[in-house]
Design a protein around this motif. Structure first.
Motif, short mmCIF file in Angstrom:
data_model
loop_
_atom_site.label_atom_id
_atom_site.label_comp_id
_atom_site.label_asym_id
_atom_site.label_seq_id
_atom_site.Cartn_x
_atom_site.Cartn_y
_atom_site.Cartn_z
N LYS A 29 -5.39 8.98 2.56
CA LYS A 29 -6.61 8.46 1.93
C LYS A 29 -7.44 9.58 1.32
CE LYS A 29 -7.87 4.31 4.25
NZ LYS A 29 -8.43 3.69 5.40
N LEU B 68 -3.37 -0.28 -1.50
CA LEU B 68 -3.30 0.54 -2.72
C LEU B 68 -1.93 0.30 -3.36
CD1 LEU B 68 -4.73 3.86 -1.14
CD2 LEU B 68 -5.98 1.89 -2.08
N CYS C 186 0.83 -1.20 0.00
CA CYS C 186 0.00 0.00 0.00
C CYS C 186 0.86 1.25 0.00
CB CYS C 186 -0.91 -0.01 1.23
SG CYS C 186 -2.18 1.26 1.14
N PHE D 31 -2.10 -3.42 8.57
CA PHE D 31 -2.15 -4.38 7.45
C PHE D 31 -1.23 -3.97 6.30
CE2 PHE D 31 -4.34 -5.36 3.37
CZ PHE D 31 -4.21 -6.75 3.39
S1 SF4 Z 1 -5.15 2.60 2.57
FE1 SF4 Z 1 -4.49 2.87 4.71
S2 SF4 Z 1 -5.85 1.47 5.86
FE2 SF4 Z 1 -5.93 0.82 3.71
S3 SF4 Z 1 -4.32 -0.78 3.52
FE3 SF4 Z 1 -3.41 1.19 2.93
S4 SF4 Z 1 -2.42 1.93 4.81
FE4 SF4 Z 1 -3.92 0.35 5.42
#
Ligand code: SF4
Length: 376
Positions: A200, A121, A74, A83
């Protein structure tokens, strides 16, 4: 039938709220604040249970589903998250398509009716990977509902593919996505988002993406992550924004309050939520979101014990068998990574409720030893 006089509380702030609830009037932001600040959680639970039983009686929904997390790589580094990983660090993984399809088929003897597919991501995976993942699953499991990609993932895929959100969703739908999960909403307030998940999309973009999904016929869920640095006002704001969008689109199926798990995140110094906080959140969600059909007690995050109690505090859904949950277990969840269908049924029955297996769209599922039928 319930009698008005059976509601009891020693908190005078709850009396006018009870009047409204018992006469099906919408609650205000001030009412929500009173619900968060009242010490009488049992009275709040009584009211939420009144609404829950008016809508669903004793019926409690669950499904037989499997989670698939295709990658934990991500680009974002949300402080709430245990995660996501940067690529090339220990523990980072990305499934080859064949691997994802194999995992979908493996390890569980009962037919699942839903794959819940969410992940990180990933900066390099092309949009085609996700389209192929979905169309490959659809081809192999044509009867399984594909609930895939949070609003955050959709927005990221759109950005990388240089497509509008609408076009991205259209292509995902054409590939086989049947609905969207509710993750990534966290708390909409900018002040909170800047601290817990500043990479985000913002709250408004989450809501706009959900609106577009609903407009093109993809239903979704909605979540709220609580128990970190948010205030009561932030939660009320979040609930009212969801309620307003639901008035507009009617596209949300279920509200899922998610208890924050701080372990292994940069916010590990925060305490975990308490049982009282968890059941109050379920109850306030049920009372404020009068236009949501379902409130889910997600046993993976709440623990099966609290989820059972929540079935008397407004929740009518206990989620599914899950199988191999990764995201909250990376954040220290000590619950099992999956439960058998029979175990879920036992939890529901012991809460004095009637278990009903559903598909993702809440249509009852009937099973025999050799077949699975969805009532349409
Ligand atoms: S967008 Fe944020 S919450 Fe989702 S996997 Fe990536 S780091 Fe984790």
């Amino acid at each position: 039938m319930y009698q008005r006089h059976s509601f009891q509380t020693d908190d005078p702030r709850l009396h006018p709220i009870a009047e409204k609830v018992l006469s099906s009037q919408r609650l205000s932001a001030e009412d929500a604040m009173a619900l968060y600040r009242s010490g009488d959680v049992l009275a709040i639970g009584w009211l939420a249970n009144f609404v829950r039983e008016s809508l669903h009686g004793d019926t409690t929904y669950f499904n037989v589903n499997r989670h698939i997390n295709p990658t934990n790589v991500c680009v974002a580094a949300c402080r709430l998250c245990a995660f996501g990983r940067k690529k090339d660090v220990p523990g980072a993984y990305t499934m080859a398509l064949e691997e994802a399809w194999e995992i979908a088929a493996s390890g569980y003897s009962e037919d699942v009716t839903e794959f819940h597919i969410v992940g990180g991501l990933h900066p390099d995976l092309p949009f085609e990977y996700f389209l192929d993942l979905i169309s490959g699953l659809k081809e192999r499991f044509p009867h399984v509902h594909l609930k895939a990609f949070t609003m955050v993932e959709v927005a990221y895929l759109a950005k990388r593919a240089k497509l509008s959100i609408r076009e991205t969703l259209r292509r995902l739908k054409a590939a086989g996505v049947d609905s969207l999960p509710g993750g990534g909403a966290e708390i909409f307030a900018d002040r909170v988002r800047r601290i817990i998940c500043d990479h985000k999309i913002d709250g408004q973009q989450w809501l706009d993406t959900a609106r577009t999904a609903h407009e093109i016929g993809l239903r979704s869920n909605a979540t709220m992550l609580y128990g970190h640095i948010e205030s009561d006002e932030d939660r009320v704001d979040h609930l009212l924004k969801l309620r307003t969008l639901q008035d507009e689109t009617g596209g949300f199926q279920t509200f899922i309050p998610l208890a924050f798990h701080p372990a292994n995140t940069p916010l590990a110094h925060l305490p975990t939520t308490t049982g009282m906080m968890d059941i109050r959140q379920i109850a306030v969600g049920r009372l404020m979101l009068d236009n949501f059909a379902h409130i889910k007690a997600y046993w993976q995050m709440l623990t099966p014990r609290i989820a059972q109690i929540a079935l008397r505090f407004g929740a009518d859904d206990i989620d599914g068998t899950v199988i191999e949950e990764k995201i909250y277990h990376d954040a220290g969840a000590t619950t099992p990574q999956g439960l058998r269908r029979q175990e879920l049924i036992r939890l529901v029955r012991e809460a004095g409720r009637v278990p009903v297996e559903r598909d993702t769209l809440y249509r009852p599922v009937t099973r025999t030893e050799t077949s699975v039928t969805v009532a349409v």
